[in-house]
Design a protein around this motif. Structure first.
Motif, PDB file in Angstrom:
ATOM      1  N   ASP A  33       0.823  -1.216   0.000  1.00 56.30           N
ATOM      2  CA  ASP A  33       0.000   0.000   0.000  1.00 56.30           C
ATOM      3  C   ASP A  33       0.858   1.268   0.000  1.00 56.30           C
ATOM      4  O   ASP A  33       0.391   2.348   0.344  1.00 56.30           O
ATOM      5  CB  ASP A  33      -0.976  -0.005   1.180  1.00 56.30           C
ATOM      6  N   ASN A  34       2.135   1.098  -0.397  1.00 59.42           N
ATOM      7  CA  ASN A  34       3.054   2.220  -0.611  1.00 59.42           C
ATOM      8  C   ASN A  34       3.329   3.010   0.663  1.00 59.42           C
ATOM      9  O   ASN A  34       3.280   4.240   0.685  1.00 59.42           O
ATOM     10  CB  ASN A  34       2.525   3.153  -1.708  1.00 59.42           C
ATOM     11  N   LYS A  35       3.648   2.261   1.723  1.00 64.68           N
ATOM     12  CA  LYS A  35       4.036   2.869   2.991  1.00 64.68           C
ATOM     13  C   LYS A  35       5.380   2.297   3.426  1.00 64.68           C
ATOM     14  O   LYS A  35       5.704   1.145   3.124  1.00 64.68           O
ATOM     15  CB  LYS A  35       2.993   2.586   4.085  1.00 64.68           C
ATOM     16  N   ALA A  78       6.710   7.250  -0.423  1.00 67.93           N
ATOM     17  CA  ALA A  78       7.318   6.337   0.545  1.00 67.93           C
ATOM     18  C   ALA A  78       8.815   6.195   0.291  1.00 67.93           C
ATOM     19  O   ALA A  78       9.616   6.080   1.239  1.00 67.93           O
ATOM     20  CB  ALA A  78       6.634   4.972   0.484  1.00 67.93           C
ATOM     21  N   GLN A  81      10.645   9.158   1.740  1.00 65.28           N
ATOM     22  CA  GLN A  81      10.821   8.984   3.184  1.00 65.28           C
ATOM     23  C   GLN A  81      11.967   8.007   3.480  1.00 65.28           C
ATOM     24  O   GLN A  81      12.803   8.267   4.349  1.00 65.28           O
ATOM     25  CB  GLN A  81       9.527   8.480   3.807  1.00 65.28           C
TER      26      GLN A  81
END
Length: 458
Positions: A33-35, A78, A81
């Protein structure tokens, strides 16, 4: 794990060339979920890697996540980050442009398919995927046959790869400019490797099966037919019908018993291997345009089983036309040289004697394969060589095997430009395993090393 200067004896590798060490991050570091998964724990692990001398980490940028839902819609948040966290620990970064599926085999804990919109295209046109003689499709990566076919919502595969890499450069430029990213490895096939998906566990392959040729999608068949027509043998425009199945032994199929040596066999294997190299050339060409002067690399898989046989059946099925009378890896190195891309080879840690004990039927010889590939690559001007291990490795004997290949006795002319370790796991960070890894890092660096005890085997 602080070590005093007094505890640092001279290593037999002290004074040898410095080979930087990178560690692959877990496949699920960026979730589906692209985290960024477990950022605080990851930060601590990165700090530990830095503390023992690791130069950097390798990260997969998954096409199926970043452009996962709609064509030309990219989300790099993501990864921004993650890259910021890596930069804050002063580690360097190897980035992989991962245009392939992650996982899907029994026991895999991470599964990242190709983008949903690509899979939707494949439902309407399954020939975008590699296909075996039985007509079974493989959605792990796109067929090389569509590199120049506008079948992906109006774009060719090369255009899709270019747009993805151009977006990466635009959105994450600061990490390229400040030197955090030292290299971009461009995915060129299944598992990110330059090869055909000839031995898919998802379709029942088990080691040491020869695997199967993968050229029965309509696009590659068209290419094969055109090549046969140009040779004046239109009857050759089909793949071999006698090459067996995934789990055959070489002597169980007519093609690998001797058919590969016929005029047709040589024609087919030449076309098959040249199509592989042409694909690598095409993708690296668009990568260079998209990424500018960034240092590039490509991974080539170590197909070591059946290396001792005349046919080299598993290598042939994967696209490496390697025989006693011809080197299948020199053409790859020459292609990489035109793009100033590093040749990244796997299985450097495997020992022939151990493989022959575990799997005597496989007639494997990873040490001879690694030697052949490294020598072939080093003989081509303009090619740098890097390596990875193929299987988890935590103990000293495995590391010593890597060192023996990376820094052979008496070598003076060539050495690896980097080594990437597979992979960051909780096991690696256990006290004894971390001590052995620290020793290994110091030896690859050619510096004095901490005193480490408890020898073992990988």
């Amino acid at each position: 794990m602080a070590i005093s200067e007094a505890e640092q004896p001279e290593s037999p590798y002290s004074g040898t060339p410095y080979i930087p060490v990178y560690v692959m991050l877990p496949l699920g570091t960026i979730s589906m979920d692209n985290k960024l998964a477990e950022p605080e724990n990851l930060r601590k692990e990165l700090e530990t890697l830095k503390s023992v001398g690791t130069d950097g980490v390798m990260v997969d940028c998954w096409w199926g996540i970043v452009e996962g839902t709609s064509p030309l819609v990219y989300d790099w948040s993501a990864y921004r980050q993650l890259f910021t966290m890596i930069r804050d620990t002063t580690l360097k970064l190897q980035v992989v442009m991962s245009f392939h599926q992650c996982g899907g085999n029994v026991g895999d804990d991470v599964f990242i398919p190709l983008p949903k919109w690509v899979l939707n295209v494949g439902r309407e046109n399954p020939d975008i995927f590699f296909t075996n003689r039985g007509g079974v499709r493989n959605p792990e990566s796109l067929s090389f046959g569509i590199d120049d076919e506008p079948v992906l919502e109006g774009r060719t595969a090369l255009e899709v790869y270019y747009d993805f890499m151009q977006s990466f450069r635009k959105e994450l430029q600061e990490f390229l400019e400040d030197g955090t990213i030292t290299e971009i490895e461009v995915g060129l096939g299944p598992c990110g490797e330059l090869r055909y998906p000839s031995y898919p566990e998802t379709q029942g392959w088990k080691y040491p099966g020869t695997g199967e040729f993968q050229c029965w999608d309509k696009y590659l068949l068209k290419s094969l037919k055109n090549a046969a027509d140009m040779r004046g043998h239109p009857e050759w425009g089909v793949g071999p019908s006698d090459a067996g199945h995934y789990n055959c032994m070489p002597d169980e199929s007519d093609f690998f018993r001797g058919g590969y040596k016929t005029s047709y066999g040589d024609f087919f294997l030449t076309w098959y291997s040249e199509s592989l190299i042409e694909h690598g050339d095409n993708v690296l060409t668009v990568a260079r345009h998209a990424l500018g002067n960034m240092k590039l690399a490509a991974k080539v898989s170590g197909i070591h089983w059946w290396y001792k046989t005349r046919s080299h059946a598993a290598e042939l099925a994967a696209g490496f036309y390697n025989q006693s009378s011809r080197c299948g890896y020199t053409p790859i190195a020459k292609m990489l040289a035109t793009h100033k891309a590093a040749f990244n080879f796997t299985c450097i840690e495997l020992r022939t004697a151990e493989q022959n004990t575990l799997f005597p039927e496989a007639q494997s010889d990873p040490e001879s394969l690694v030697y052949q590939v490294l020598q072939a690559a080093w003989a081509v001007q303009g090619v740098e060589v890097a390596c990875e291990n193929a299987l988890p490795c935590y103990k000293r004997s495995g590391y010593d095997q890597i060192l023996a290949q990376a820094k052979p006795k008496g070598y003076t002319k060539h050495s690896l430009v980097a080594f990437t370790y597979l992979r960051l796991t909780p096991e690696l960070l256990e006290e004894q395993n971390l001590r052995e890894f620290t020793r290994f890092v110091h030896q690859l660096h050619g510096t004095s090393m901490p005193s480490i005890l408890n020898e073992g085997s990988c």
